[in-house]
Design an enzyme around this catalytic site. Structure first.
Site, mmCIF file in Angstrom:
data_model
loop_
_atom_site.group_PDB
_atom_site.id
_atom_site.type_symbol
_atom_site.label_atom_id
_atom_site.label_comp_id
_atom_site.label_asym_id
_atom_site.label_seq_id
_atom_site.Cartn_x
_atom_site.Cartn_y
_atom_site.Cartn_z
ATOM 1 N N ASP A 224 -5.230 -6.898 5.528
ATOM 2 C CA ASP A 224 -6.451 -6.263 5.394
ATOM 3 C C ASP A 224 -7.616 -7.044 5.078
ATOM 4 O O ASP A 224 -8.960 -7.205 5.500
ATOM 5 C CB ASP A 224 -6.185 -5.261 4.152
ATOM 6 C CG ASP A 224 -7.251 -4.440 4.040
ATOM 7 O OD1 ASP A 224 -8.023 -4.177 4.535
ATOM 8 O OD2 ASP A 224 -6.997 -3.659 2.913
ATOM 9 N N TYR B 132 0.730 -1.191 0.127
ATOM 10 C CA TYR B 132 -0.008 0.016 -0.051
ATOM 11 C C TYR B 132 0.857 1.176 -0.052
ATOM 12 O O TYR B 132 0.362 2.244 -0.414
ATOM 13 C CB TYR B 132 -1.070 0.124 1.181
ATOM 14 C CG TYR B 132 -1.910 -0.864 1.141
ATOM 15 C CD1 TYR B 132 -2.104 -1.606 0.129
ATOM 16 C CD2 TYR B 132 -3.029 -1.234 2.253
ATOM 17 C CE1 TYR B 132 -3.211 -3.073 0.043
ATOM 18 C CE2 TYR B 132 -3.879 -2.003 2.277
ATOM 19 C CZ TYR B 132 -4.086 -2.918 1.035
ATOM 20 O OH TYR B 132 -4.863 -4.037 0.999
ATOM 21 N N ASP C 61 -3.466 -17.968 0.800
ATOM 22 C CA ASP C 61 -4.733 -18.551 0.358
ATOM 23 C C ASP C 61 -5.167 -19.756 1.212
ATOM 24 O O ASP C 61 -6.152 -19.773 1.293
ATOM 25 C CB ASP C 61 -4.301 -19.187 -1.412
ATOM 26 C CG ASP C 61 -3.151 -19.697 -1.155
ATOM 27 O OD1 ASP C 61 -2.136 -19.701 -0.288
ATOM 28 O OD2 ASP C 61 -2.886 -20.402 -2.519
ATOM 29 N N LYS D 101 3.229 -15.419 1.555
ATOM 30 C CA LYS D 101 3.143 -16.169 0.091
ATOM 31 C C LYS D 101 4.418 -16.349 -0.294
ATOM 32 O O LYS D 101 4.737 -15.937 -1.372
ATOM 33 C CB LYS D 101 2.396 -15.212 -0.513
ATOM 34 C CG LYS D 101 1.934 -15.716 -2.166
ATOM 35 C CD LYS D 101 0.671 -16.945 -2.053
ATOM 36 C CE LYS D 101 0.471 -17.500 -3.304
ATOM 37 N NZ LYS D 101 -0.400 -18.612 -3.245
ATOM 38 N N ASP E 271 -10.940 -8.477 7.609
ATOM 39 C CA ASP E 271 -12.218 -8.404 7.189
ATOM 40 C C ASP E 271 -13.093 -9.621 7.138
ATOM 41 O O ASP E 271 -14.148 -9.833 7.477
ATOM 42 C CB ASP E 271 -12.530 -7.643 5.889
ATOM 43 C CG ASP E 271 -12.664 -6.239 6.133
ATOM 44 O OD1 ASP E 271 -12.113 -5.707 7.306
ATOM 45 O OD2 ASP E 271 -12.984 -5.401 5.289
#
Ligand code: NAD
Length: 358
Positions: free
Chosen positions: A247, A141, A223, A191, A251
């Site tokens: 993030d 980000y 994943d 990852k 959620d």
């Protein structure tokens, strides 16, 4: 010495949920025998209206010298047409940036009496208690270079996923510390099978793991972590991960609990200063009606005691009282169900918690 707490009620339902939360904070500090000084300041739309800026210098100065900042929420339709730079959200982003809040803590807790609010089967989520720690100031980000440009006659958009060893070590140590204070298990999500940045992440996590012999460390690809969160969420204790993965996963975990009105959060800086706020926004659709669920903010106060004021006693008193009030059947409109139709408003829910604190 008194702890300094800066209270930023903000906009919409912010001031409404902050009222009971402050009463609960005062009672918890009494119970735990600790002294708190509070100072109220303006942020967001309220600060724009009064002072023309979503984050006045006086608010920032107060927050910088505090042990903890308690925030209601910012934003609302009244300020939606302002240019991006002047909008209420800038107040919150500015606070995060200026205070150096690099660790975002998002617990996903489900009090057993609310298990049917989840979209998952009750037995998978009843008494769920996991904590997701998301790196908040680095990663894709913020990484440079970034942009949209023309290459070989075609437009491309690009970002950079970059983490320094220092950033990885800093967030991972928060993970190990908190896992040590909870269930003793830390899962680092990356990852590493695809991303170089994740390979470094994993290497650093493994290098510092021996400093925490009491914490059991595991690694999971993001994943798989997404699948496991909805397959068997109770397998996790603490998850630590980078900005973008955190993030998304936080959620996803939040929705396991079914209700926005129940979810607290914290963002921590080095040295213990923390910003505590409910995950939900300012709910303009119900603002000013004494309908909002104050429990996310009340549970944010519990986190504040645990992580910035070092008082597990006060935090436990709050969390236990919330569980007891729900057990007794009290519900605000957002968490009402057929067996428990809506029966308390914001202020009454606060009162139910106060009465059960010991
Ligand atoms: P929201 O979280 O405010 O509301 C979403 C829905 O959930 C609404 O129907 C609302 O009534 C309900 N809800 C939220 N909190 C509740 C509570 N405590 N009790 C009962 N019901 C509750 O999200 P939104 O509608 O997308 O955003 C509204 C405003 O809030 C926007 O201006 C947005 O920018 C702002 N916002 C602020 C923050 C923050 O300050 N951290 C976070 C998200 C949104």
């Amino acid at each position: 010495m008194a702890h300094r707490v800066v209270v930023l009620p903000g906009d919409g339902i912010g001031p409404e949920v902050m009222g009971p939360a402050i009463e609960v904070m005062n009672k918890a500090s009494e119970i735990a025998g600790i002294s708190i000084e509070t100072e109220e300041a303006l942020v967001g739309g309220a600060a724009i209206d009064a002072e023309g800026s979503p984050l006045p210098d006086s608010t920032l100065a107060a927050a910088r010298s505090a042990d903890a900042v308690l925030l209601g929420g910012v934003g609302g339709p009244k300020w939606d047409d302002l240019p991006v730079e002047q909008r209420p959200e800038k107040g919150l982003l500015g606070l995060r940036q200026e205070l150096g809040l690099f660790a975002n803590l998002r617990p996903a807790m489900l009090f057993a009496p609310l298990a049917q609010a989840s979209s998952l089967k009750s037995e998978l989520v009843a008494d769920l208690d996991i904590l997701i720690i998301r790196e908040l100031t680095g990663g894709i980000y913020f990484g440079e270079p970034r942009g949209i440009e023309v290459r070989d006659n075609a437009r491309v958009g690009f970002n950079t996923l970059i983490y320094s060893e220092h950033e990885i070590e800093r967030i991972t140590r928060v993970g190990f510390d908190l896992a040590g204070k909870r269930g003793g298990r830390l899962c680092s999500v990356d990852k590493a099978n695809v991303l170089d940045s994740s390979q470094l992440w994993r290497e650093v996590v493994m290098r510092i793991a021996p400093d925490y012999p009491d914490v059991e460390l595991s690694h999971m690809y993001v994943d798989n972590a997404a699948m496991q969160l909805v397959r068997a969420p109770k397998q996790f204790d603490v998850i630590v991960t980078g900005n973008m993965f955190g993030d998304i996963l936080s959620d996803c975990a939040a929705m396991l609990t079914g209700s926005l009105g129940m979810l607290p959060s914290a963002s921590l800086a080095s040295g213990g200063l923390g910003l505590y706020e409910p995950v939900h926004g300012t709910a303009p659709d119900i603002a000013g009606q004494n309908l909002a669920n104050p429990l996310a903010t009340i549970l944010s106060v519990a986190m504040m005691f645990r992580y910035s004021l070092d008082s597990a006693r006060a935090a436990d008193a709050i969390e236990t009282a919330v569980g007891a009030a729900l057990d007794a059947g009290f519900r605000t409109a957002d968490i009402a169900d057929e067996d428990h139709p809506r029966n308390v408003n914001t202020a009454e829910m606060g009162q139910q918690i106060l009465e059960r604190m010991e």
